[in-house]
Design an enzyme around this catalytic site. Structure first.
Site, PDB file in Angstrom:
ATOM      1  N   LEU A   1       0.848  -1.201   0.000  1.00  0.00           N
ATOM      2  CA  LEU A   1       0.000   0.000   0.000  1.00  0.00           C
ATOM      3  C   LEU A   1       0.876   1.241   0.000  1.00  0.00           C
ATOM      4  CD1 LEU A   1      -3.214   0.588   2.069  1.00  0.00           C
ATOM      5  CD2 LEU A   1      -1.552   2.417   1.731  1.00  0.00           C
TER       6      LEU A   1
ATOM      7  N   HIS B   1       7.659   1.647  11.200  1.00  0.00           N
ATOM      8  CA  HIS B   1       8.204   2.927  10.757  1.00  0.00           C
ATOM      9  C   HIS B   1       7.203   4.019  11.134  1.00  0.00           C
ATOM     10  CE1 HIS B   1       9.417   6.072   7.891  1.00  0.00           C
ATOM     11  NE2 HIS B   1      10.583   5.466   7.841  1.00  0.00           N
TER      12      HIS B   1
END
Length: 338
Positions: free
Chosen positions: A127, A231
């Protein structure tokens, strides 16, 4: 401005390549390599073209498209059954307890064990939303369109599903986890290993990765501190996965240590709560904001629409119908936006 999700086609290669260059690395499913992306699109086209419902080693690539301009501004992927051509490796974070009678103490050591536990699962991944479009719920549209696709093609997907989140990457594009563990065995930096994995597969892992468990306490502090952390750009994605019913069950990526989220496919919120109905009317208002999808395989489209249940079917607003390409008498599969 209206957007829709559609099946990728071979002509999307440049769109994918331009987005891949914006990822900043550590994005295995979207490498900045034209050859690898072209191969991915070819595999996706074959998956969309296969009409039988047998569970196979399929990859489906979807694109986010501006309805008015035709610009492509995002992408996402689904893997129907991972680990068929190459082993799918993860680290499993576990605990080994040992007791010493002489010291009257119990020692608990965290350990990372290389495993293929998740082989045979389906995966949602790849994505990416263009930085200029990260508002207005387009990330949610991309993410949840995959679950509506799965609900509409349920036989093509496994009973367990996972999502890998990118781990911590430093400012230089390196991975503290890789540097503290695998990099010591491979003689290559994270960027090279990540690129090799994205373009050539996982076999080198089977050939060179240590097979014995790794004591977490023996890793560097910088490596230990990032195990299981996403992240910063992936924190919202992690919350979105959790809201769908995914959970972190101590599996982490072998390259960057990022968390792998898992769920039972039929328990994923947007799969379990998806409804299918016939459009009985089109009007200016429609109703409540929803995600709606229509079409099978390469004809799949998904968009935001205003929708309400009425007369044994649904009423949809005109903009939603235009984005989906539907009218009275067509079927849609939908779920509330919330």
């Amino acid at each position: 401005m209206s957007f829709r999700i559609r099946a990728a086609v071979d002509a999307d290669i440049e769109h994918l390549y331009e987005m891949a260059k914006l990822t900043g690395g550590g994005f295995t499913n979207l490498p900045a390599d034209r050859r690898a992306l072209k191969a991915r699109l070819g595999t996706s086209s074959a998956a969309f073209a296969r009409t039988d419902d047998a569970l196979a080693d399929d990859i489906f690539v979807l694109m986010l498209e501006n309805v008015e301009t035709g610009e492509v501004r995002g992408t996402c992927q689904m893997f129907s059954r991972i680990g068929q051509q190459h082993p799918f490796y993860s680290y499993r974070l576990g605990t080994l307890s040992q007791n010493s009678k002489e010291l009257n103490r119990t020692f608990r050591a965290e350990m990372l064990s290389l495993t293929t536990d998740l082989e045979g699962s389906s995966e949602v991944g790849g994505l990416f939303l263009h930085p200029g479009e990260r508002a207005g719920g387009l990330g949610l549209l991309l993410a949840r369109s995959r679950y509506l696709f799965i609900a509409m093609h349920r036989a093509r997907f496994a009973d367990r599903i996972l999502a890998e989140l990118r781990g911590i990457i430093d400012e230089a594009g390196g991975s503290p986890f890789w540097d503290g563990l695998a990099g010591r065995f491979f003689g290559m930096n994270f960027q090279d290993a990540d690129r090799f994995n994205a373009t050539r597969g996982h076999q080198f892992i089977a050939d060179l990765f240590p097979k014995h468990p790794i004591y977490v306490a023996m890793l560097t502090e910088s490596a230990r501190s990032v195990i299981g952390l996403p992240h910063p750009s992936g924190r919202a994605a992690m919350r979105m996965l959790e809201s769908e019913g995914f959970a972190f069950e101590n599996y982490v990526d072998i390259f960057d240590g990022g968390p792998t989220m898992t769920a039972r496919t039929d328990h994923v919120k947007s799969v379990a709560q998806a409804k299918t109905a016939t459009v009985v009317a089109v009007d200016e208002d429609g109703g409540d904001r929803a995600l709606a999808a229509t079409g099978r395989l390469s004809d799949f489209r998904c968009a935001f629409a205003k929708l309400r249940e009425a007369g044994g079917g649904v009423v949809i607003d005109r903009d939603g119908c235009a984005a989906l390409g539907v009218g009275e008498g067509n079927q849609v599969t939908y779920i509330g936006r919330g």
